[in-house]
Design an enzyme around this catalytic site. Structure first.
Site, PDB file in Angstrom:
ATOM      1  N   SER A 191       0.807  -1.221   0.000  1.00 23.44           N
ATOM      2  CA  SER A 191       0.000   0.000   0.000  1.00 23.44           C
ATOM      3  C   SER A 191       0.846   1.281   0.000  1.00 23.44           C
ATOM      4  O   SER A 191       0.464   2.253  -0.672  1.00 23.44           O
ATOM      5  CB  SER A 191      -0.963  -0.003   1.187  1.00 23.44           C
ATOM      6  N   LYS A 249      -9.143  -5.746  11.307  1.00 23.16           N
ATOM      7  CA  LYS A 249     -10.315  -5.183  10.608  1.00 23.16           C
ATOM      8  C   LYS A 249     -11.586  -5.225  11.452  1.00 23.16           C
ATOM      9  O   LYS A 249     -12.450  -4.372  11.317  1.00 23.16           O
ATOM     10  CB  LYS A 249     -10.542  -5.901   9.278  1.00 23.16           C
ATOM     11  N   ASP A 283     -13.175  -3.074   0.625  1.00 18.93           N
ATOM     12  CA  ASP A 283     -12.728  -4.365   0.061  1.00 18.93           C
ATOM     13  C   ASP A 283     -13.741  -4.934  -0.927  1.00 18.93           C
ATOM     14  O   ASP A 283     -13.369  -5.406  -2.004  1.00 18.93           O
ATOM     15  CB  ASP A 283     -12.502  -5.391   1.186  1.00 18.93           C
ATOM     16  N   GLY A 325     -13.437 -19.184   2.368  1.00 16.25           N
ATOM     17  CA  GLY A 325     -13.010 -18.325   3.474  1.00 16.25           C
ATOM     18  C   GLY A 325     -13.988 -17.184   3.689  1.00 16.25           C
ATOM     19  O   GLY A 325     -13.603 -16.071   4.071  1.00 16.25           O
ATOM     20  N   GLY A 375     -15.977 -16.643   5.963  1.00 20.95           N
ATOM     21  CA  GLY A 375     -16.168 -16.234   7.355  1.00 20.95           C
ATOM     22  C   GLY A 375     -15.146 -15.202   7.821  1.00 20.95           C
ATOM     23  O   GLY A 375     -15.267 -14.646   8.913  1.00 20.95           O
ATOM     24  N   ASN A 407     -16.547 -22.118   4.386  1.00 20.26           N
ATOM     25  CA  ASN A 407     -15.625 -21.724   5.453  1.00 20.26           C
ATOM     26  C   ASN A 407     -15.182 -22.939   6.254  1.00 20.26           C
ATOM     27  O   ASN A 407     -15.943 -23.883   6.434  1.00 20.26           O
ATOM     28  CB  ASN A 407     -16.289 -20.706   6.391  1.00 20.26           C
ATOM     29  N   TYR A 429      -1.987 -11.647  -3.110  1.00 20.35           N
ATOM     30  CA  TYR A 429      -1.249 -11.055  -4.236  1.00 20.35           C
ATOM     31  C   TYR A 429       0.253 -11.207  -4.101  1.00 20.35           C
ATOM     32  O   TYR A 429       1.002 -10.878  -5.012  1.00 20.35           O
ATOM     33  CB  TYR A 429      -1.619  -9.575  -4.413  1.00 20.35           C
ATOM     34  N   GLY A 454      -4.735 -11.107  -6.391  1.00 20.42           N
ATOM     35  CA  GLY A 454      -5.390 -10.032  -5.659  1.00 20.42           C
ATOM     36  C   GLY A 454      -4.824  -8.633  -5.852  1.00 20.42           C
ATOM     37  O   GLY A 454      -5.281  -7.688  -5.203  1.00 20.42           O
TER      38      GLY A 454
END
Ligand code: NAP
Length: 310
Positions: free
Chosen positions: A38, A87, A123, A148, A150, A173, A254, A275
């Site tokens: 980022s 998050k 996202d 995934g 969950g 999940n 990614y 990604g």
């Protein structure tokens, strides 16, 4: 490579600022965070727009997360991104949370205002834009399997797929009980006349071979939202024999650029993407929240493409 800052740097931020003459007022908080691309991406956009602010990594443990956010606000940061594992925690740091973030139970962007902290999740919307870019397809025309579902990213993707009214959504999940609340929440979006009934259009399954085998011929897009693949030695989240040439396979991982899942999918003749495009598009939307202007996605993508080795 940009510096990675810590909680003690934030506690002595005036000194750090003086010594380094830094203009850092944006960043990503995570743990670990050294892999994050980022900073390169956002700094390229800031420079292109002649904005003086700079973006950095902050490696912060869970115990210090709230403190770090408070310190950043005190030091007049504009906003931050939040990544693994914070998050969910970031939801409680925000004084107001967008409905998308609330539904996904996940915040990846905080915006500091004078008397409040606003929380968002970019996202899901970033994922939808990435699928359009990579496969020239709209989510609403696809039957989607999220592996995934969950987790933070998986929930954000599932919520956005439901909001976009994708044709079918299968949520898998490792701990399937985590999907019960999400299924209830998303049910209202799946009254489709294209399929037999709501139970067909929205389904939750355990992340197990037999359960996936039962669904895989009725999905177009397979999305990996587990962290499997982040380490080069990680196995694929699903057996290679289940993949077919008509599948579109998107790995939210990614780094590395080509995971086992993507190698298996390419060998099966499927179209694949990693990604990186989701990283760019979620970043574009975060930047827009902070500055009210859309940065150039191509500049951001070019700033990080060499680092992934693809
Ligand atoms: P998270 O909240 O910790 O969720 C992880 C999810 O993966 C959970 O559903 C978890 O299942 C599952 N999982 C973890 N280890 C597993 C294993 N060994 N086998 C099977 N399932 C496993 O993490 P997150 O924030 O959602 O991130 C997940 C991935 O998305 C990461 O690879 C991250 O890099 C990627 N991501 C990419 C972008 C992007 O812009 N490209 C953005 C966000 C996230 P349980 O519920 O059973 O624990």
């Amino acid at each position: 490579m940009e510096n990675t800052y810590t909680i003690s740097d934030l506690r002595n931020w005036s000194k750090v600022k003086q010594e380094t003459e830094t203009k850092i007022t944006l960043g990503v908080i995570g743990n670990p965070v050294s892999h994050s691309l980022s900073p390169q991406m956002h700094n390229a956009a800031l420079q292109e727009l002649n904005l003086p602010q700079r973006y950095a990594r902050f490696e912060i443990g869970e115990a210090d997360f709230t403190d770090a956010v408070d310190l950043m606000k005190q030091h007049q940061f504009i906003g931050i991104n939040v990544t693994i594992p914070h998050k969910e925690l970031a939801l409680s740091s925000a004084s107001e949370v967008s409905s998308t973030a609330r539904n996904a139970n996940s915040v990846n962007t905080l915006l500091f205002e004078s008397n409040k902290i606003l929380g968002y999740s970019t996202d899901g919307a970033g994922f939808v834009n990435a699928i359009r870019q990579e496969f020239s397809m709209d989510i609403r025309d696809l039957r989607v399997l999220v592996l995934g579902a969950g987790g933070g990213a998986g929930r954000a993707i599932a919520v956005q797929c439901a909001l976009e009214r994708c044709e079918r959504l299968v949520l898998a999940n490792r701990s399937p009980e985590k999907l019960e609340a999400l299924q209830l929440q998303l049910k209202e979006h799946f009254h489709s006349d294209k399929l037999a009934g709501p139970s067909d259009a929205l389904r939750t399954i355990p992340l197990e071979e037999k359960a996936i085998e039962n669904e895989i011929s009725n999905v177009d897009l397979i999305v990996n939202a587990t962290p499997l693949g982040m380490k080069r030695t990680d196995p694929s989240p699903l057996p290679r024999a289940l993949l077919s040439a008509y599948h579109l396979v998107y790995d939210t991982v990614y780094s590395p650029g080509k995971t086992q899942l993507l190698e298996d999918a390419a060998a099966a003749g499927a179209r694949t993407a990693n990604g990186l495009s989701m990283l760019v598009h979620q970043g574009v939307l975060s930047f827009e929240l902070w500055f009210g202007i859309l940065p150039n996605a191509i500049t951001m993508q070019q700033a990080i493409t060499p680092a992934t080795g693809i």
